[in-house]
Design a protein around this motif. Structure first.
Motif, PDB file in Angstrom:
ATOM      1  N   ALA A 108     -21.946  39.151 -19.534  1.00 43.12           N
ATOM      2  CA  ALA A 108     -22.160  37.637 -20.658  1.00 43.12           C
ATOM      3  C   ALA A 108     -22.076  37.886 -21.961  1.00 43.12           C
ATOM      4  O   ALA A 108     -22.134  36.928 -23.070  1.00 43.12           O
ATOM      5  CB  ALA A 108     -22.877  36.394 -20.417  1.00 43.12           C
ATOM      6  N   VAL A 109     -22.820  39.365 -22.634  1.00 43.57           N
ATOM      7  CA  VAL A 109     -22.668  39.726 -23.082  1.00 43.57           C
ATOM      8  C   VAL A 109     -21.450  39.487 -25.110  1.00 43.57           C
ATOM      9  O   VAL A 109     -20.372  39.639 -24.137  1.00 43.57           O
ATOM     10  CB  VAL A 109     -22.812  41.514 -23.929  1.00 43.57           C
ATOM     11  N   GLU A 110     -21.373  38.727 -25.830  1.00 42.30           N
ATOM     12  CA  GLU A 110     -20.470  38.142 -26.194  1.00 42.30           C
ATOM     13  C   GLU A 110     -20.409  39.821 -27.619  1.00 42.30           C
ATOM     14  O   GLU A 110     -20.214  39.966 -28.202  1.00 42.30           O
ATOM     15  CB  GLU A 110     -20.835  37.417 -27.998  1.00 42.30           C
ATOM     16  N   ILE A 111     -18.544  39.798 -27.368  1.00 38.96           N
ATOM     17  CA  ILE A 111     -18.315  40.853 -28.400  1.00 38.96           C
ATOM     18  C   ILE A 111     -17.620  41.197 -29.078  1.00 38.96           C
ATOM     19  O   ILE A 111     -17.465  41.709 -30.412  1.00 38.96           O
ATOM     20  CB  ILE A 111     -16.902  41.745 -26.964  1.00 38.96           C
ATOM     21  N   ALA A 112     -16.542  39.531 -29.204  1.00 37.78           N
ATOM     22  CA  ALA A 112     -16.250  38.673 -30.581  1.00 37.78           C
ATOM     23  C   ALA A 112     -16.054  37.551 -30.620  1.00 37.78           C
ATOM     24  O   ALA A 112     -15.672  37.156 -29.969  1.00 37.78           O
ATOM     25  CB  ALA A 112     -14.472  39.958 -30.650  1.00 37.78           C
ATOM     26  N   HIS A 113     -15.592  37.198 -31.619  1.00 38.30           N
ATOM     27  CA  HIS A 113     -15.226  36.046 -32.250  1.00 38.30           C
ATOM     28  C   HIS A 113     -14.196  36.110 -33.089  1.00 38.30           C
ATOM     29  O   HIS A 113     -14.417  36.262 -33.987  1.00 38.30           O
ATOM     30  CB  HIS A 113     -16.702  34.908 -33.259  1.00 38.30           C
ATOM     31  N   VAL A 114     -13.282  35.561 -32.779  1.00 34.71           N
ATOM     32  CA  VAL A 114     -11.564  35.271 -33.290  1.00 34.71           C
ATOM     33  C   VAL A 114     -11.385  33.954 -33.897  1.00 34.71           C
ATOM     34  O   VAL A 114     -11.119  33.404 -32.820  1.00 34.71           O
ATOM     35  CB  VAL A 114     -10.641  36.700 -32.435  1.00 34.71           C
ATOM     36  N   LYS A 115     -10.495  34.392 -34.783  1.00 33.97           N
ATOM     37  CA  LYS A 115      -9.796  32.606 -35.124  1.00 33.97           C
ATOM     38  C   LYS A 115      -8.687  33.169 -35.927  1.00 33.97           C
ATOM     39  O   LYS A 115      -8.417  33.629 -36.526  1.00 33.97           O
ATOM     40  CB  LYS A 115     -10.781  31.913 -35.896  1.00 33.97           C
ATOM     41  N   THR A 116      -7.723  32.932 -35.200  1.00 35.55           N
ATOM     42  CA  THR A 116      -6.140  32.620 -35.788  1.00 35.55           C
ATOM     43  C   THR A 116      -5.893  31.437 -36.513  1.00 35.55           C
ATOM     44  O   THR A 116      -5.361  31.060 -35.192  1.00 35.55           O
ATOM     45  CB  THR A 116      -5.016  33.562 -35.205  1.00 35.55           C
ATOM     46  N   GLY A 117      -4.648  31.276 -37.205  1.00 29.14           N
ATOM     47  CA  GLY A 117      -3.860  30.277 -38.152  1.00 29.14           C
ATOM     48  C   GLY A 117      -3.182  30.523 -37.971  1.00 29.14           C
ATOM     49  O   GLY A 117      -2.456  31.260 -37.743  1.00 29.14           O
ATOM     50  N   PHE A 118      -2.261  29.155 -37.943  1.00 33.34           N
ATOM     51  CA  PHE A 118      -0.844  29.194 -37.230  1.00 33.34           C
ATOM     52  C   PHE A 118       0.248  27.335 -37.655  1.00 33.34           C
ATOM     53  O   PHE A 118      -0.619  26.803 -38.152  1.00 33.34           O
ATOM     54  CB  PHE A 118      -0.477  29.210 -35.462  1.00 33.34           C
ATOM     55  N   VAL A 119       1.108  27.854 -37.943  1.00 30.66           N
ATOM     56  CA  VAL A 119       1.795  27.424 -38.190  1.00 30.66           C
ATOM     57  C   VAL A 119       3.068  26.915 -37.740  1.00 30.66           C
ATOM     58  O   VAL A 119       3.621  28.153 -36.841  1.00 30.66           O
ATOM     59  CB  VAL A 119       2.505  27.174 -40.097  1.00 30.66           C
ATOM     60  N   PHE A 120       3.498  26.074 -37.412  1.00 33.69           N
ATOM     61  CA  PHE A 120       5.014  25.222 -36.602  1.00 33.69           C
ATOM     62  C   PHE A 120       6.268  25.362 -37.544  1.00 33.69           C
ATOM     63  O   PHE A 120       5.759  25.505 -39.009  1.00 33.69           O
ATOM     64  CB  PHE A 120       4.617  23.922 -36.169  1.00 33.69           C
ATOM     65  N   PHE A 121       7.394  26.784 -36.672  1.00 35.57           N
ATOM     66  CA  PHE A 121       7.869  26.708 -37.441  1.00 35.57           C
ATOM     67  C   PHE A 121       9.404  26.357 -36.766  1.00 35.57           C
ATOM     68  O   PHE A 121       9.839  26.551 -35.478  1.00 35.57           O
ATOM     69  CB  PHE A 121       7.908  28.502 -37.726  1.00 35.57           C
ATOM     70  N   ASP A 122      10.478  26.480 -37.670  1.00 38.95           N
ATOM     71  CA  ASP A 122      11.975  26.150 -36.823  1.00 38.95           C
ATOM     72  C   ASP A 122      12.818  27.099 -36.391  1.00 38.95           C
ATOM     73  O   ASP A 122      12.927  27.393 -38.032  1.00 38.95           O
ATOM     74  CB  ASP A 122      13.086  24.653 -37.228  1.00 38.95           C
ATOM     75  N   TYR A 123      13.126  28.048 -35.881  1.00 34.74           N
ATOM     76  CA  TYR A 123      13.709  29.213 -36.524  1.00 34.74           C
ATOM     77  C   TYR A 123      15.275  29.101 -36.576  1.00 34.74           C
ATOM     78  O   TYR A 123      15.149  29.939 -37.233  1.00 34.74           O
ATOM     79  CB  TYR A 123      13.365  30.249 -35.266  1.00 34.74           C
ATOM     80  N   ASP A 124      15.461  28.243 -36.510  1.00 34.14           N
ATOM     81  CA  ASP A 124      16.994  27.990 -36.635  1.00 34.14           C
ATOM     82  C   ASP A 124      16.943  27.719 -37.894  1.00 34.14           C
ATOM     83  O   ASP A 124      17.935  27.868 -38.556  1.00 34.14           O
ATOM     84  CB  ASP A 124      17.635  26.791 -35.709  1.00 34.14           C
ATOM     85  N   GLU A 125      16.350  26.713 -38.519  1.00 35.14           N
ATOM     86  CA  GLU A 125      16.035  26.302 -39.568  1.00 35.14           C
ATOM     87  C   GLU A 125      15.204  27.231 -41.122  1.00 35.14           C
ATOM     88  O   GLU A 125      15.139  27.450 -42.075  1.00 35.14           O
ATOM     89  CB  GLU A 125      15.660  25.092 -40.151  1.00 35.14           C
ATOM     90  N   ARG A 126      14.952  28.338 -40.520  1.00 29.51           N
ATOM     91  CA  ARG A 126      13.538  28.820 -41.019  1.00 29.51           C
ATOM     92  C   ARG A 126      12.711  28.361 -42.584  1.00 29.51           C
ATOM     93  O   ARG A 126      12.446  28.603 -42.925  1.00 29.51           O
ATOM     94  CB  ARG A 126      14.640  30.354 -42.123  1.00 29.51           C
ATOM     95  N   LYS A 127      12.042  27.413 -41.403  1.00 25.73           N
ATOM     96  CA  LYS A 127      11.672  26.465 -42.028  1.00 25.73           C
ATOM     97  C   LYS A 127       9.796  26.388 -41.586  1.00 25.73           C
ATOM     98  O   LYS A 127      10.470  25.821 -40.230  1.00 25.73           O
ATOM     99  CB  LYS A 127      12.170  25.425 -43.076  1.00 25.73           C
ATOM    100  N   VAL A 128       8.996  26.099 -42.341  1.00 24.76           N
ATOM    101  CA  VAL A 128       7.643  25.035 -41.355  1.00 24.76           C
ATOM    102  C   VAL A 128       8.086  23.598 -40.979  1.00 24.76           C
ATOM    103  O   VAL A 128       8.851  23.133 -42.140  1.00 24.76           O
ATOM    104  CB  VAL A 128       7.166  25.544 -42.338  1.00 24.76           C
ATOM    105  N   VAL A 129       7.364  23.372 -40.471  1.00 20.80           N
ATOM    106  CA  VAL A 129       7.884  22.529 -39.760  1.00 20.80           C
ATOM    107  C   VAL A 129       6.581  21.883 -39.180  1.00 20.80           C
ATOM    108  O   VAL A 129       5.531  21.992 -38.989  1.00 20.80           O
ATOM    109  CB  VAL A 129       8.849  22.049 -38.276  1.00 20.80           C
TER     110      VAL A 129
END
Length: 144
Positions: A108-129
């Motif tokens: 139960a020893v904590e090894i790491a705290h991690v945060k990742t930020g994400f945006v949603f993306f339309d891969y066909d239009e190549r833009k953030v949605v």
């Protein structure tokens, strides 16, 4: 130099177990910093799959990582079993943050705290949605 801080959530909605493999070990004999993102990536893929999502299809939208931060708490070693707990929070118009608590499954020893930020993306239009409403509603309710 100022230290970064990650305010970890009180409640996690998913948990998985991952082994620390020999390929995850650096020359110092412990879990390598570059492998942390790979491990949380695997955990995130498992998490999304549990909701019938993938990184390329969350209600018709993809995900793109915008940032990441890691706080190292303790060493991990080859053969250790990591427990990776995940929470989704901090929604905005276009994205959200994923939080990961990595701990040794046996001690139960904590090894790491991690945060990742994400945006949603339309891969066909190549833009953030915008964040898909169903996704946001599902996880805002679970975080409460």
């Amino acid at each position: 130099m100022a230290r970064i801080k990650i305010e970890m959530p009180d409640h996690f909605i998913f948990s998985t177990e991952l082994p620390i493999r020999i390929s995850d070990i650096n020359y110092g004999g412990h879990l390598s910093n570059d492998r942390i993102l790979s491990l949380v990536h695997e955990a995130r893929v498992q998490f999304l799959k549990g909701y019938q999502y993938s990184e390329l299809d969350v209600e018709g939208r993809g995900l793109i990582m915008t940032d990441s931060a890691t706080i190292y708490k303790a060493e991990g070693f080859h053969g250790d079993r990591l427990q990776v707990d995940i929470a989704v929070s901090d929604f905005n118009k276009y994205g959200c943050d994923f939080f990961y608590l990595l701990s040794n499954k046996d001690t139960a020893v904590e090894i790491a705290h991690v945060k990742t930020g994400f945006v949603f993306f339309d891969y066909d239009e190549r833009k953030v949605v915008r964040v898909p409403e169903g996704f946001k509603n599902r996880f805002v309710k679970q975080a409460e």
